[in-house]
Design a protein around this motif. Structure first.
Motif, PDB file in Angstrom:
ATOM      1  N   PRO A  71      31.722  31.776  42.144  1.00  0.00           N
ATOM      2  CA  PRO A  71      32.596  32.927  41.860  1.00  0.00           C
ATOM      3  C   PRO A  71      32.573  33.333  40.385  1.00  0.00           C
ATOM      4  O   PRO A  71      32.566  34.522  40.063  1.00  0.00           O
ATOM      5  N   THR A  72      32.525  32.353  39.489  1.00  0.00           N
ATOM      6  CA  THR A  72      32.559  32.670  38.063  1.00  0.00           C
ATOM      7  C   THR A  72      31.257  33.313  37.583  1.00  0.00           C
ATOM      8  O   THR A  72      31.287  34.323  36.880  1.00  0.00           O
ATOM      9  N   THR A  73      30.111  32.752  37.969  1.00  0.00           N
ATOM     10  CA  THR A  73      28.855  33.374  37.526  1.00  0.00           C
ATOM     11  C   THR A  73      28.661  34.731  38.202  1.00  0.00           C
ATOM     12  O   THR A  73      28.192  35.679  37.572  1.00  0.00           O
ATOM     13  N   PHE A  74      29.046  34.804  39.459  1.00  0.00           N
ATOM     14  CA  PHE A  74      28.979  36.068  40.189  1.00  0.00           C
ATOM     15  C   PHE A  74      29.760  37.141  39.426  1.00  0.00           C
ATOM     16  O   PHE A  74      29.273  38.240  39.175  1.00  0.00           O
ATOM     17  N   SER A  75      30.959  36.770  39.028  1.00  0.00           N
ATOM     18  CA  SER A  75      31.824  37.694  38.313  1.00  0.00           C
ATOM     19  C   SER A  75      31.220  38.093  36.961  1.00  0.00           C
ATOM     20  O   SER A  75      31.170  39.273  36.607  1.00  0.00           O
ATOM     21  N   THR A 108      36.213  47.520  41.677  1.00  0.00           N
ATOM     22  CA  THR A 108      35.431  46.800  42.683  1.00  0.00           C
ATOM     23  C   THR A 108      35.304  45.334  42.282  1.00  0.00           C
ATOM     24  O   THR A 108      35.434  44.434  43.110  1.00  0.00           O
ATOM     25  N   ALA A 109      35.075  45.115  40.999  1.00  0.00           N
ATOM     26  CA  ALA A 109      35.003  43.735  40.502  1.00  0.00           C
ATOM     27  C   ALA A 109      36.358  43.062  40.617  1.00  0.00           C
ATOM     28  O   ALA A 109      36.451  41.906  41.028  1.00  0.00           O
ATOM     29  N   PHE A 110      37.427  43.787  40.295  1.00  0.00           N
ATOM     30  CA  PHE A 110      38.762  43.175  40.361  1.00  0.00           C
ATOM     31  C   PHE A 110      39.035  42.652  41.776  1.00  0.00           C
ATOM     32  O   PHE A 110      39.506  41.536  41.950  1.00  0.00           O
ATOM     33  N   VAL A 111      38.740  43.475  42.786  1.00  0.00           N
ATOM     34  CA  VAL A 111      39.075  43.053  44.151  1.00  0.00           C
ATOM     35  C   VAL A 111      38.133  41.948  44.636  1.00  0.00           C
ATOM     36  O   VAL A 111      38.573  40.981  45.252  1.00  0.00           O
ATOM     37  N   ARG A 112      36.853  42.078  44.347  1.00  0.00           N
ATOM     38  CA  ARG A 112      35.904  41.061  44.835  1.00  0.00           C
ATOM     39  C   ARG A 112      36.143  39.721  44.157  1.00  0.00           C
ATOM     40  O   ARG A 112      36.123  38.673  44.801  1.00  0.00           O
ATOM     41  N   ASP A 119      40.658  34.127  38.540  1.00  0.00           N
ATOM     42  CA  ASP A 119      41.955  34.475  37.983  1.00  0.00           C
ATOM     43  C   ASP A 119      41.965  35.987  37.663  1.00  0.00           C
ATOM     44  O   ASP A 119      41.175  36.444  36.841  1.00  0.00           O
ATOM     45  N   PRO A 120      42.841  36.760  38.330  1.00  0.00           N
ATOM     46  CA  PRO A 120      42.818  38.215  38.132  1.00  0.00           C
ATOM     47  C   PRO A 120      43.030  38.636  36.675  1.00  0.00           C
ATOM     48  O   PRO A 120      42.415  39.606  36.212  1.00  0.00           O
ATOM     49  N   ALA A 121      43.864  37.906  35.935  1.00  0.00           N
ATOM     50  CA  ALA A 121      44.114  38.273  34.540  1.00  0.00           C
ATOM     51  C   ALA A 121      42.836  38.085  33.714  1.00  0.00           C
ATOM     52  O   ALA A 121      42.534  38.884  32.827  1.00  0.00           O
ATOM     53  N   TRP A 122      42.097  37.037  34.034  1.00  0.00           N
ATOM     54  CA  TRP A 122      40.846  36.777  33.331  1.00  0.00           C
ATOM     55  C   TRP A 122      39.833  37.894  33.610  1.00  0.00           C
ATOM     56  O   TRP A 122      39.184  38.400  32.702  1.00  0.00           O
ATOM     57  N   VAL A 123      39.749  38.292  34.861  1.00  0.00           N
ATOM     58  CA  VAL A 123      38.797  39.346  35.224  1.00  0.00           C
ATOM     59  C   VAL A 123      39.156  40.637  34.498  1.00  0.00           C
ATOM     60  O   VAL A 123      38.285  41.329  33.957  1.00  0.00           O
ATOM     61  N   ARG A 124      40.437  40.945  34.448  1.00  0.00           N
ATOM     62  CA  ARG A 124      40.881  42.139  33.718  1.00  0.00           C
ATOM     63  C   ARG A 124      40.432  42.088  32.269  1.00  0.00           C
ATOM     64  O   ARG A 124      39.987  43.078  31.708  1.00  0.00           O
TER      65      ARG A 124
ATOM     66  N   TYR B 133      36.114  32.901  27.454  1.00  0.00           N
ATOM     67  CA  TYR B 133      35.717  31.513  27.650  1.00  0.00           C
ATOM     68  C   TYR B 133      36.893  30.618  28.056  1.00  0.00           C
ATOM     69  O   TYR B 133      36.801  29.403  27.925  1.00  0.00           O
ATOM     70  N   GLY B 134      37.939  31.230  28.575  1.00  0.00           N
ATOM     71  CA  GLY B 134      39.089  30.461  29.024  1.00  0.00           C
ATOM     72  C   GLY B 134      38.783  29.489  30.154  1.00  0.00           C
ATOM     73  O   GLY B 134      39.526  28.543  30.384  1.00  0.00           O
TER      74      GLY B 134
END
Lengths: 233, 254
Positions: A71-75, A108-112, A119-124, B133-134
């Motif tokens: 999930p993290t590398t995908f993101s 699209t990234a936020f929802v996927r 973590d939604p806050a991290w993605v934002r 990098y959190g």
């Protein structure tokens, strides 16, 4: 580099129009139709799609094939891809005063990513470089409808579209329904927090398109066409 | 769960504690990092620890793209920062976490700090870099090999016969003169390492000295991680096997 306040208006002369929704919601058809209409009316229009940059497309394909993506590398790879596309395809026409129509945007990234457990806050935060659009249309349809459309068009459901990497179910159809259901809940949440224009996309294409055009009328009234841009110098 | 990382949940992390140790060596190019990594690895192995070493830009996933991007240097600063983060995440999840789960010591030749410093030098805000990098695991120890720019300069020239384009930050257009750019870029980076030293609890090692002296300091800083009581004074713990067993049993009961 990321803007200090991502919620502020981008401040560029162009306008950013975003089309979001599940696969099979008809948003791409709607975006194309809108683009045609805007062009015919003399506006300078620039059209861009999600995941079309050459840069990491190869990495994403390779990673998907080898099952290396988490999930993290995908993101992060999708964010990289979007940052590159933003720099090359979205920002220049936006600065040049175009109506930029985006078939999918950071949402699209936020929802996927949220559906995959990031973590939604991290993605934002990682998407802080992407300014808030002038208008986000959310083409809302029940998952069952997208599945019906999919099966009717005999398109194969892809591994990631079905969220098979999450191990929700061994059955592709069942995994698809559950994963797309998660995406829809995330979209619904964003629709409230980010003030999307929600369009009922279960209706015929024409009805949906005329609603989109109607919604844009006030924004377009104040926006110069290509010709006027030139004459006003 | 998130106390193992710098604040962001890493999806798919094993729930049980990671018995291995994560040791990071940071420092500019020419600070003697590579030499120290080799010395430290060999010392730890003699002591009976299994060691996995890792560095930046070695993941299978995107290293090819990074090399290609560098060659053409066509990517924007944000794009580059995100690509490096993806590469790092890949190594963290596919190499570092599995090795730590298996009880190995992971020796990281640079970590998120260099990536953050580079991104910030290219215009990212500190807050953004930090959050980006959190998801990184908090190391058990971060050793910062600190050397003066003049020393770095001489080591770089001795090593490459010239200054490296990227290590001189030539992509930043600080100066068209490589020599001048090198100093200005190293200055930008060291400004970032300064606040990170405090915020991320680096152990500073004076790297202006000979490798043996640096290594003696490093041993003194690392030995306590393995529960060697005499580690504070003796650079070579005398009962390595016993200390190794103690560390393992403690980790297992943690």
């Amino acid at each position: 580099m990321p803007a200090e306040d991502p919620s502020a208006h981008h401040g560029f002369p162009g306008r950013l129009l975003v089309f979001e929704g599940l696969d099979g919601s008809g948003k791409s058809t709607q975006a194309r139709l809108l683009g045609k209409w805007l062009q015919a009316r003399g506006y300078r229009v620039f059209f861009t799609e999600w995941n079309s940059s050459e840069l990491v497309a190869g990495v994403i394909r390779r990673g998907k094939k080898k099952g290396l993506l988490t999930p993290t590398t995908f993101s992060l790879l999708h964010a990289t891809d979007f940052a590159d596309r933003f720099d090359r395809q979205i920002l220049p026409p936006l600065r040049a005063g175009y109506l930029v129509v985006c078939d999918r945007y950071a949402y699209t990234a936020f929802v996927r990513d949220a559906a995959r457990g990031c973590d939604p806050a991290w993605v934002r935060t990682i998407y802080a470089f992407a300014p808030r659009p002038d208008r986000v249309f959310y083409f809302r349809v029940p998952v069952a409808v997208t599945l019906r459309r999919k099966l009717a068009s005999r398109l194969k459901i892809s591994y990631y579209e079905a969220g098979m990497d999450l191990g929700l179910s061994d059955s592709v159809t069942e995994s698809y329904e559950r994963f797309q259901g998660r995406l829809m809940r995330e979209y619904d949440r964003l629709a409230r927090s980010d003030k999307f224009t929600v369009v009922d996309a279960t209706r015929p294409v024409e009805a949906v398109q005329s609603e989109v055009r109607r919604h844009l009328a006030p924004l377009l009234e104040r926006f110069p066409t290509g010709e006027r841009l030139i004459h006003d110098g | 769960m998130t106390d193992r990382t710098y604040g962001t949940r890493l999806p798919g992390m094993p729930a049980e504690p990671l018995p291995g140790k994560l040791i990071v060596i940071e420092g500019a190019d020419g600070s003697g990092r590579t030499t120290e990594v080799a010395l430290l690895k060999s010392w730890l192995e003699v002591e009976g620890h299994s060691v996995v070493d890792t560095g930046l830009r070695r993941s299978d996933l995107v290293s090819g793209e990074i090399d290609r991007a560098k060659k053409g240097h066509t990517l924007g600063a944000t794009t580059m920062a995100l690509l490096y983060a993806a590469d790092f995440a890949d190594q963290l999840e596919n190499k570092i976490v599995p090795a730590l789960s298996a009880g190995s010591t992971v020796l990281a030749d640079r970590y998120i700090y260099t990536l953050m410093a580079r991104a910030i030098a290219r215009g990212a805000s500190r807050a953004w870099a930090r959050e980006l990098y959190g998801f990184a695991l908090r190391p058990d120890r971060v050793l910062f090999l600190d050397a003066r720019p003049e020393i770095l300069l001489h080591r770089a020239i001795a090593k490459y016969g010239t200054l490296d384009y990227w290590e001189s930050g030539m992509d930043l257009s600080l100066s068209r003169d490589l020599f001048e750019s090198f100093f200005r870029y190293q200055d930008l980076l060291s400004r970032e390492f300064e606040w990170m030293q405090r915020d991320y609890d680096f152990a500073r090692v004076d790297a202006n000295r000979a490798p043996e002296q640096v290594h003696a300091d490093v041993q003194r800083l690392i030995a306590p991680l393995y529960g060697a009581a005499e580690g504070a004074n003796a650079p070579r713990p005398r009962r390595p096997r016993a200390s190794f067993r103690r560390a393992r049993s403690r980790a297992a009961s943690a």
